[in-house]
Design an enzyme around this catalytic site. Sequence first.
Site, PDB file in Angstrom:
ATOM      1  N   TYR A 474     -54.616 -61.789 -33.035  1.00 26.90           N
ATOM      2  CA  TYR A 474     -53.637 -60.762 -32.653  1.00 26.90           C
ATOM      3  C   TYR A 474     -53.547 -60.526 -31.145  1.00 26.90           C
ATOM      4  O   TYR A 474     -53.424 -59.385 -30.706  1.00 26.90           O
ATOM      5  CB  TYR A 474     -53.916 -59.432 -33.383  1.00 26.90           C
ATOM      6  CG  TYR A 474     -54.533 -59.617 -34.743  1.00 26.90           C
ATOM      7  CD1 TYR A 474     -53.821 -60.274 -35.754  1.00 26.90           C
ATOM      8  CD2 TYR A 474     -55.814 -59.177 -35.019  1.00 26.90           C
ATOM      9  CE1 TYR A 474     -54.390 -60.478 -37.007  1.00 26.90           C
ATOM     10  CE2 TYR A 474     -56.391 -59.380 -36.271  1.00 26.90           C
ATOM     11  CZ  TYR A 474     -55.675 -60.035 -37.258  1.00 26.90           C
ATOM     12  OH  TYR A 474     -56.241 -60.243 -38.496  1.00 26.90           O
ATOM     13  N   HIS A 475     -53.523 -61.599 -30.355  1.00 26.86           N
ATOM     14  CA  HIS A 475     -53.479 -61.448 -28.903  1.00 26.86           C
ATOM     15  C   HIS A 475     -52.368 -62.284 -28.258  1.00 26.86           C
ATOM     16  O   HIS A 475     -52.628 -63.036 -27.305  1.00 26.86           O
ATOM     17  CB  HIS A 475     -54.830 -61.871 -28.290  1.00 26.86           C
ATOM     18  CG  HIS A 475     -55.997 -61.079 -28.765  1.00 26.86           C
ATOM     19  ND1 HIS A 475     -57.292 -61.556 -28.737  1.00 26.86           N
ATOM     20  CD2 HIS A 475     -56.066 -59.830 -29.284  1.00 26.86           C
ATOM     21  CE1 HIS A 475     -58.118 -60.645 -29.216  1.00 26.86           C
ATOM     22  NE2 HIS A 475     -57.392 -59.579 -29.559  1.00 26.86           N
TER      23      HIS A 475
END
Length: 538
Positions: A474-475
């Site tokens: 999730y980056h």
Amino acid sequence: MTTQLQSAPEFDYIIVGAGSAGCVLANRLSANGKHSVLLLEAGPKDSNIWIHVPLGYGKLFKDKRVNWMYQTEPEPELGGRQVFQPRGKTLGGSSSINGLLYVRGQHEDYDRWRQLGNVGWGYDDVLPYFKKAENQARGASEYHGAGGPLPVSDMILTDPLSKAFIDAAVETGVPFNPDFNGASQEGVGLFQTTTRNGRRASTAVAYLGPAKTRGNLKVETSALGQRVLFEGRRAVGVEYRVGAEIRRARARKEIVLSSGAYNSPQLLQLSGVGPADLLRKHGIEMVLDAPGVGHDLQDHMQVRIVMRSSQPVTLNDAINNPIRRTLTGMRYALFRQGWLTIAAGTAGAFFKTNPRLASPDIQVHFLPFSTDRMGEKLHDFSGFTASVCQLRPESRGSLRIKSADPTVPPEIRINYMSTETDRTTNVEGLKFLRRILNAKPLKPFVVGEEDPGTEVASDAELLDFCRQRGSTIYHPTSTCRMGNDALAVVDQRLRVKGCEALRVVDGSIMPDLVSGNTNAPIIMIAEKASDMILEDAR
């Protein structure tokens, strides 16, 4: 465009996106009372109860009310699988649904940005802004600030599995590190979190909350940005949708896009700033041929190992037992303690897969629970999880609109593991992690490896496991990259090149990925950008 804005309300600044960066900007730009600010957020208010409970991120993982719930296109190196991409869609953005870990990355990350020509973005330049943002529970120091808006706290829950993992890593040769955000990142220890007294401290809570009553700040929720309006190449307003109503607002000074690595480039492309061929394909009037908009998408991939525990000391055990589940809820409700306070990682480790590397290339997140997929039902057995995350992937992807309709999700291509370095690093990371999980301090807690299982042993088998199970951590970043080359979208002051009165301030401006979780760096970027915007307003 002028006629469209004749009767529109005017503000000095319009910020599109009330996420990790947008809430910081709204606070800082309105603080002196001299400037009027409009903050637009496509999602609702942050009133969902699970937003404020740290472990609540599991409940929000697939809640479309507060989550964009994007998907990648089929990933070539992952067997054609689509990879789920949760992103926050509420006040606080992803800081309202993320895993709460406070990790800045490595000093070398920012020095690398400066070496790429981004003057003012070296570690010595950005450290004051990390400290300015921070209210460190341990107090002020050379590396930390106290009294800032963002609470940074130690773990409330200290469980035996997380302690055993730390001891196992130390026995394996990883040094103990009490502060991943201090002098050096390398080592193993407990994560710190963006929480206060057992509750999540999103940027909506930490920054926007104290600013909401200011008369010069207006916040509109459920307001989907449709396009930036231009006069020539000067950004003069924003068109946005609230329900079925189309609204417009004019900006006297600047428009700032803070919609994240997916929605900021999408909005630029919808507004006529992007690759010429893409704009022509969708019939969008071109303001600026900017081929770098949506280029260079990067993300961290994670690969998880699940272990069966021999002792009922996991979250699985607490949740799957009705009595323990009730007691867990009561303990949190009464004391803000216990399992519901944990983040998306209790213990963590940063290590090198090759001793010749200058800094760690793998991050481990350790969790005292297990599930087939994050956000889904916990296993019915006692289990825990540890994942590897390659910190500096070479793979690059893209973000391109699929339609001129702003409600249509964009095309997301990340191209995970598309280089040999990325494939090798993930395999070597798993091998190192296995050594930790099989070390003596964890043996009293381990029945065996559940997934992938010990039969998956060779490098080829481990690589195949990465292809089958690898997912995002999730980056996403770098789709409106800062730099000096032809594909860079913003300059060192985060102004969109070739346009006037338009900036991008969020994770999309990162020249490349930082070596760790991205929320703290994005807050730092917004703190620094706020100063630059106010300086340029003088």
